[in-house]
Motif scaffolding. Structure first.
Motif, PDB file in Angstrom:
ATOM      1  N   LEU A 109      -7.029 -18.051  21.929  1.00 40.59           N
ATOM      2  CA  LEU A 109      -6.949 -16.624  22.198  1.00 40.59           C
ATOM      3  C   LEU A 109      -8.156 -15.939  21.574  1.00 40.59           C
ATOM      4  O   LEU A 109      -8.746 -16.453  20.609  1.00 40.59           O
ATOM      5  CB  LEU A 109      -5.654 -16.045  21.607  1.00 40.59           C
ATOM      6  N   PRO A 110      -8.594 -14.791  22.091  1.00 38.42           N
ATOM      7  CA  PRO A 110      -9.785 -14.119  21.561  1.00 38.42           C
ATOM      8  C   PRO A 110      -9.743 -13.929  20.049  1.00 38.42           C
ATOM      9  O   PRO A 110     -10.736 -14.136  19.360  1.00 38.42           O
ATOM     10  CB  PRO A 110      -9.778 -12.778  22.307  1.00 38.42           C
ATOM     11  N   PHE A 111      -8.572 -13.548  19.493  1.00 42.27           N
ATOM     12  CA  PHE A 111      -8.485 -13.309  18.057  1.00 42.27           C
ATOM     13  C   PHE A 111      -8.590 -14.611  17.263  1.00 42.27           C
ATOM     14  O   PHE A 111      -9.093 -14.635  16.150  1.00 42.27           O
ATOM     15  CB  PHE A 111      -7.158 -12.608  17.726  1.00 42.27           C
ATOM     16  N   ASP A 112      -8.104 -15.729  17.856  1.00 37.06           N
ATOM     17  CA  ASP A 112      -8.102 -17.005  17.148  1.00 37.06           C
ATOM     18  C   ASP A 112      -9.443 -17.726  17.220  1.00 37.06           C
ATOM     19  O   ASP A 112      -9.635 -18.735  16.535  1.00 37.06           O
ATOM     20  CB  ASP A 112      -7.012 -17.918  17.714  1.00 37.06           C
ATOM     21  N   ARG A 162     -11.660 -13.708  10.716  1.00 33.59           N
ATOM     22  CA  ARG A 162     -11.171 -12.333  10.874  1.00 33.59           C
ATOM     23  C   ARG A 162      -9.799 -12.132  10.222  1.00 33.59           C
ATOM     24  O   ARG A 162      -9.429 -11.012   9.858  1.00 33.59           O
ATOM     25  CB  ARG A 162     -11.109 -11.966  12.359  1.00 33.59           C
ATOM     26  N   LYS A 163      -9.038 -13.209  10.061  1.00 31.25           N
ATOM     27  CA  LYS A 163      -7.714 -13.111   9.450  1.00 31.25           C
ATOM     28  C   LYS A 163      -7.790 -13.045   7.926  1.00 31.25           C
ATOM     29  O   LYS A 163      -6.786 -12.764   7.265  1.00 31.25           O
ATOM     30  CB  LYS A 163      -6.866 -14.320   9.849  1.00 31.25           C
ATOM     31  N   GLU A 164      -8.988 -13.316   7.364  1.00 33.02           N
ATOM     32  CA  GLU A 164      -9.108 -13.467   5.912  1.00 33.02           C
ATOM     33  C   GLU A 164      -9.942 -12.377   5.251  1.00 33.02           C
ATOM     34  O   GLU A 164     -10.025 -12.336   4.020  1.00 33.02           O
ATOM     35  CB  GLU A 164      -9.740 -14.833   5.593  1.00 33.02           C
ATOM     36  N   VAL A 165     -10.607 -11.523   6.030  1.00 31.29           N
ATOM     37  CA  VAL A 165     -11.530 -10.542   5.447  1.00 31.29           C
ATOM     38  C   VAL A 165     -11.204  -9.145   5.970  1.00 31.29           C
ATOM     39  O   VAL A 165     -10.393  -8.969   6.878  1.00 31.29           O
ATOM     40  CB  VAL A 165     -13.001 -10.897   5.791  1.00 31.29           C
ATOM     41  N   THR A 166     -11.873  -8.156   5.380  1.00 32.37           N
ATOM     42  CA  THR A 166     -11.710  -6.773   5.812  1.00 32.37           C
ATOM     43  C   THR A 166     -12.616  -6.488   7.008  1.00 32.37           C
ATOM     44  O   THR A 166     -13.827  -6.734   6.946  1.00 32.37           O
ATOM     45  CB  THR A 166     -12.057  -5.811   4.666  1.00 32.37           C
ATOM     46  N   ILE A 167     -12.057  -5.979   8.089  1.00 26.86           N
ATOM     47  CA  ILE A 167     -12.798  -5.704   9.314  1.00 26.86           C
ATOM     48  C   ILE A 167     -13.213  -4.234   9.339  1.00 26.86           C
ATOM     49  O   ILE A 167     -12.384  -3.339   9.122  1.00 26.86           O
ATOM     50  CB  ILE A 167     -11.958  -6.028  10.566  1.00 26.86           C
ATOM     51  N   MET A 187     -25.895 -30.418   3.266  1.00 29.68           N
ATOM     52  CA  MET A 187     -25.310 -29.152   2.844  1.00 29.68           C
ATOM     53  C   MET A 187     -23.832 -29.159   3.206  1.00 29.68           C
ATOM     54  O   MET A 187     -23.466 -29.208   4.381  1.00 29.68           O
ATOM     55  CB  MET A 187     -26.014 -27.977   3.511  1.00 29.68           C
ATOM     56  N   HIS A 188     -22.979 -29.123   2.180  1.00 28.59           N
ATOM     57  CA  HIS A 188     -21.530 -29.139   2.389  1.00 28.59           C
ATOM     58  C   HIS A 188     -20.982 -27.742   2.180  1.00 28.59           C
ATOM     59  O   HIS A 188     -21.107 -27.162   1.099  1.00 28.59           O
ATOM     60  CB  HIS A 188     -20.864 -30.110   1.418  1.00 28.59           C
ATOM     61  N   VAL A 189     -20.374 -27.185   3.217  1.00 26.75           N
ATOM     62  CA  VAL A 189     -19.716 -25.876   3.138  1.00 26.75           C
ATOM     63  C   VAL A 189     -18.223 -26.116   2.952  1.00 26.75           C
ATOM     64  O   VAL A 189     -17.602 -26.876   3.715  1.00 26.75           O
ATOM     65  CB  VAL A 189     -19.979 -25.049   4.415  1.00 26.75           C
ATOM     66  N   PHE A 190     -17.645 -25.483   1.938  1.00 25.99           N
ATOM     67  CA  PHE A 190     -16.221 -25.627   1.659  1.00 25.99           C
ATOM     68  C   PHE A 190     -15.397 -24.701   2.555  1.00 25.99           C
ATOM     69  O   PHE A 190     -15.848 -23.612   2.927  1.00 25.99           O
ATOM     70  CB  PHE A 190     -15.927 -25.300   0.193  1.00 25.99           C
ATOM     71  N   GLY A 191     -14.187 -25.142   2.887  1.00 29.64           N
ATOM     72  CA  GLY A 191     -13.279 -24.273   3.611  1.00 29.64           C
ATOM     73  C   GLY A 191     -12.858 -23.115   2.711  1.00 29.64           C
ATOM     74  O   GLY A 191     -12.256 -23.338   1.650  1.00 29.64           O
ATOM     75  N   TYR A 192     -13.157 -21.876   3.115  1.00 28.04           N
ATOM     76  CA  TYR A 192     -12.884 -20.716   2.253  1.00 28.04           C
ATOM     77  C   TYR A 192     -12.787 -19.457   3.099  1.00 28.04           C
ATOM     78  O   TYR A 192     -13.702 -19.139   3.859  1.00 28.04           O
ATOM     79  CB  TYR A 192     -14.000 -20.575   1.218  1.00 28.04           C
ATOM     80  N   LYS A 193     -11.666 -18.753   2.994  1.00 26.07           N
ATOM     81  CA  LYS A 193     -11.440 -17.500   3.716  1.00 26.07           C
ATOM     82  C   LYS A 193     -11.788 -17.603   5.197  1.00 26.07           C
ATOM     83  O   LYS A 193     -12.502 -16.775   5.754  1.00 26.07           O
ATOM     84  CB  LYS A 193     -12.227 -16.367   3.063  1.00 26.07           C
ATOM     85  N   GLY A 194     -11.288 -18.654   5.837  1.00 31.71           N
ATOM     86  CA  GLY A 194     -11.492 -18.845   7.266  1.00 31.71           C
ATOM     87  C   GLY A 194     -12.735 -19.630   7.634  1.00 31.71           C
ATOM     88  O   GLY A 194     -12.840 -20.138   8.753  1.00 31.71           O
TER      89      GLY A 194
END
Length: 262
Positions: free
Chosen positions: A115-118, A123-128, A175-182
């Motif tokens: 879905l567009p939001f998913d 977007r589910k983890e931060v201020t929009i 470069m390893h990016v950790f899973g964090y706030k989406g």
């Protein structure tokens, strides 16, 4: 894994150079030298701890305030000078980066059934913001294998009484990016170029002023935006270096507690 390959390559390289050094004939130096240096695998090996600040240069990041783009950075390096001019090291650096996102972009987490939001899990983890934009937060660590070149020692020749050196280096890493706030967990190939002004405080201790640039794929944090294939961050930090057995080469003084000169 790429991290294991980087560490394995460094260990093999260091052991090989140590064996070659140990087999070289040990000659007594001129009368003005304190002691003839003994061959050791620890000779000219060093460890560096550094800390400073960094800034991400990516699509839309210029929408952030300058102070919001600056983030802390720490680094730990282990290396060895194979000659006065050439060295090799492994480095782990990282902490956080601040990026900026708009309603445009493609996301690694999205598929045809999303879905567009998913499509954008951040977007589910931060201020929009009212216009749909937002700041996203990246946590990462970058492991790299680097080759160093001392320009002053190469051009002017090695001098154990020198006060400073100008060193350039380059390397490749993971470069390893950790899973964090989406932000999804992700590994990406990285490349870096560095410039260091090195102050020799003693045969054992040095102070480094470091500047570097690191590049990686556009989608390193799971979002593809803009037209560039690669993005980068710039780093400025101060490092404290400890030479495990003192830095010295043939024809230089052996460090002793009574005489700290090289």
């Amino acid at each position: 894994m790429m991290i294991r390959k980087i560490l394995g390559t460094f260990i093999i390289f260091t052991l090989f150079s140590g064996i070659v050094t140990a087999q070289a004939p040990v000659l007594r130096q001129a009368a003005d030298l304190d002691v003839t240096p003994k061959a050791s695998i620890w000779n000219n090996m060093f460890i560096e701890i550094a800390g400073g600040s960094q800034m991400l240069f990516s699509a839309d990041a210029e929408n952030l305030d300058f102070k919001e783009r600056l983030t802390p950075q720490v680094a730990l390096s282990l290396g060895r000078w194979l000659s006065p001019a050439f060295g090799v090291s492994v480095k782990a650096e990282g902490c956080s980066l601040n990026g900026f996102s708009t309603t445009e972009g493609e996301y690694a987490a999205a598929d045809e059934s999303s879905l567009p939001f998913d499509r954008d899990p951040v977007r589910k983890e931060v201020t929009i913001n009212p216009d749909g934009t937002y700041r996203h937060f990246i946590r990462y660590v970058n492991f790299s294998l680097n080759l160093s070149l001392s320009l002053t020692d190469l051009i002017l020749g090695y001098n154990d009484h020198s006060v400073f050196s100008l060193v350039t280096s380059a390397g490749i890493g993971n470069m390893h990016v950790f899973g964090y706030k989406g932000i999804p967990r992700k590994n990406s190939l990285s490349g870096n170029a560095n410039m260091t002004l090195k102050f020799h405080l003693s045969p054992w201790v040095e102070l480094n002023l470091n500047g570097s640039a690191t590049a990686f794929p556009n989608q390193f944090e799971g979002r593809m935006a803009g037209t560039r294939d690669y993005e980068n961050y710039l780093t400025a930090n101060v490092g404290l270096v400890y030479n495990l057995a003192g830095r010295r080469f043939a024809g230089s003084r052996t460090p002793t507690s009574a005489n700290p000169s090289k």
